[in-house]
Design an enzyme around this catalytic site. Structure first.
Site, short mmCIF file in Angstrom:
data_model
loop_
_atom_site.label_atom_id
_atom_site.label_comp_id
_atom_site.label_asym_id
_atom_site.label_seq_id
_atom_site.Cartn_x
_atom_site.Cartn_y
_atom_site.Cartn_z
N CYS A 109 -61.27 78.23 -42.70
CA CYS A 109 -62.52 77.89 -43.39
C CYS A 109 -63.42 79.12 -43.45
O CYS A 109 -63.40 79.96 -42.57
CB CYS A 109 -63.23 76.75 -42.63
SG CYS A 109 -64.73 76.18 -43.47
N ASP A 133 -66.46 79.14 -42.94
CA ASP A 133 -67.55 78.96 -41.97
C ASP A 133 -67.72 80.21 -41.10
O ASP A 133 -66.75 80.70 -40.52
CB ASP A 133 -67.22 77.73 -41.09
CG ASP A 133 -68.42 77.28 -40.29
OD1 ASP A 133 -68.99 78.11 -39.55
OD2 ASP A 133 -68.79 76.09 -40.39
N ARG A 176 -68.74 80.56 -38.29
CA ARG A 176 -68.46 80.37 -36.86
C ARG A 176 -66.96 80.40 -36.54
O ARG A 176 -66.58 80.22 -35.39
CB ARG A 176 -69.06 79.04 -36.40
CG ARG A 176 -70.58 79.00 -36.53
CD ARG A 176 -71.11 77.58 -36.43
NE ARG A 176 -70.68 76.77 -37.56
CZ ARG A 176 -71.02 75.49 -37.72
NH1 ARG A 176 -71.77 74.89 -36.82
NH2 ARG A 176 -70.59 74.82 -38.77
N HIS A 215 -61.41 73.27 -38.61
CA HIS A 215 -62.31 73.16 -37.44
C HIS A 215 -63.10 71.87 -37.51
O HIS A 215 -63.44 71.39 -38.58
CB HIS A 215 -63.24 74.37 -37.36
CG HIS A 215 -64.25 74.45 -38.47
ND1 HIS A 215 -65.58 74.12 -38.28
CD2 HIS A 215 -64.14 74.79 -39.77
CE1 HIS A 215 -66.23 74.28 -39.42
NE2 HIS A 215 -65.38 74.68 -40.34
N CYS A 226 -66.80 70.62 -39.62
CA CYS A 226 -66.72 71.36 -40.89
C CYS A 226 -67.67 70.75 -41.93
O CYS A 226 -67.58 69.56 -42.24
CB CYS A 226 -65.28 71.32 -41.42
SG CYS A 226 -65.07 72.27 -42.94
CO CO Z 1 -65.59 74.43 -42.37
#
Ligand code: CO
Length: 221
Positions: free
Chosen positions: A52, A54, A56, A108, A111
């Site tokens: 992803c 993301d 993080r 994750h 999400c």
């Molecule tokens: Co995500």
């Protein structure tokens, strides 16, 4: 108007990141003076990571490996779509040119893409991308109908990774690699933002036959 001009005048470019980069490169060179010179000549990663976007979930950092060791593709909610030439090109290059041995699809929990896909809100263009996750939800409606809130979210995150692993396995690139005898595994992992730990979702596939066996079991479960 005046506010806009003031904002423009005070907007600074992120030069501090360039400074951080310089310090980082120096630190690596102190440990290994030849690191960049060696790496600049070739890359030979064993892994392709599909994860992803993301902020993080940065691939290299969470599995603690250095530049040169993993080829990476990231998009919102780690989706592998059969018409996405960007992702398919990454898979092709990784498998046919770099000859990676393992493809890892890592989703994750927590999400935002999954949350948005489960909900009914409107988010603009991205809703078209999230349709692919709504398809995952529809494909597993029976199992998911018994779940709510965090349990529902977490399970959709897991099922999405497994579905994307199946999509990777069904690409012409991976099918051909297996047909030609390449050693190539495709793996489903999920990362927890809460403790930084990756869990294996037990959907590792290394052949066309295994794909058939494991997905039959998975869909009949
Ligand atoms: Co995500």
């Amino acid at each position: 108007m005046i506010q806009a001009i003031c904002r423009f005048l005070t907007l600074k470019t992120p030069k501090h990141l360039i400074e951080s980069n310089l310090a980082w490169a120096e630190k690596i060179k102190q440990k290994n003076p030849d690191f960049f010179a060696t790496l600049s000549k070739q890359q030979a990663p064993e892994y392709l990571w599909i994860g992803c976007s993301d902020s993080r979930v940065p691939a290299n950092q969470i599995i603690d490996i250095m530049p040169g060791e993993i080829f990476v593709h990231r998009n919102i909610a780690n989706v592998v779509v059969h018409t996405d030439l960007n992702c398919l090109s990454v898979i092709q290059y990784a498998v046919e040119v770099l000859k990676v041995k393992h493809i890892i699809v890592c989703g994750h929990y927590g999400c935002g893409g999954i949350k948005a896909a489960i909900g009914d809100g409107e988010h603009g263009l991205i809703d078209n991308w999230l349709r692919h996750i709504k398809d995952v939800v529809r494909n597993h409606a029976d199992e998911l109908s018994a779940l709510a809130d965090d349990d529902l979210h977490n399970r959709v995150c897991e099922l999405n990774v497994i579905e994307q692993v199946i999509n990777v396995c069904n690409t012409t690139v991976v099918q051909r690699a297996w047909r030609e005898g390449a050693e190539l595994s495709v793996n489903a992992w999920i990362y927890s933002l809460e403790n930084g730990i990756i869990n294996d979702l037990d959907m590792s596939i290394t052949s066309k036959q295994e794909l058939k066996e494991k997905t039959q079991h998975f869909f009949n479960a």
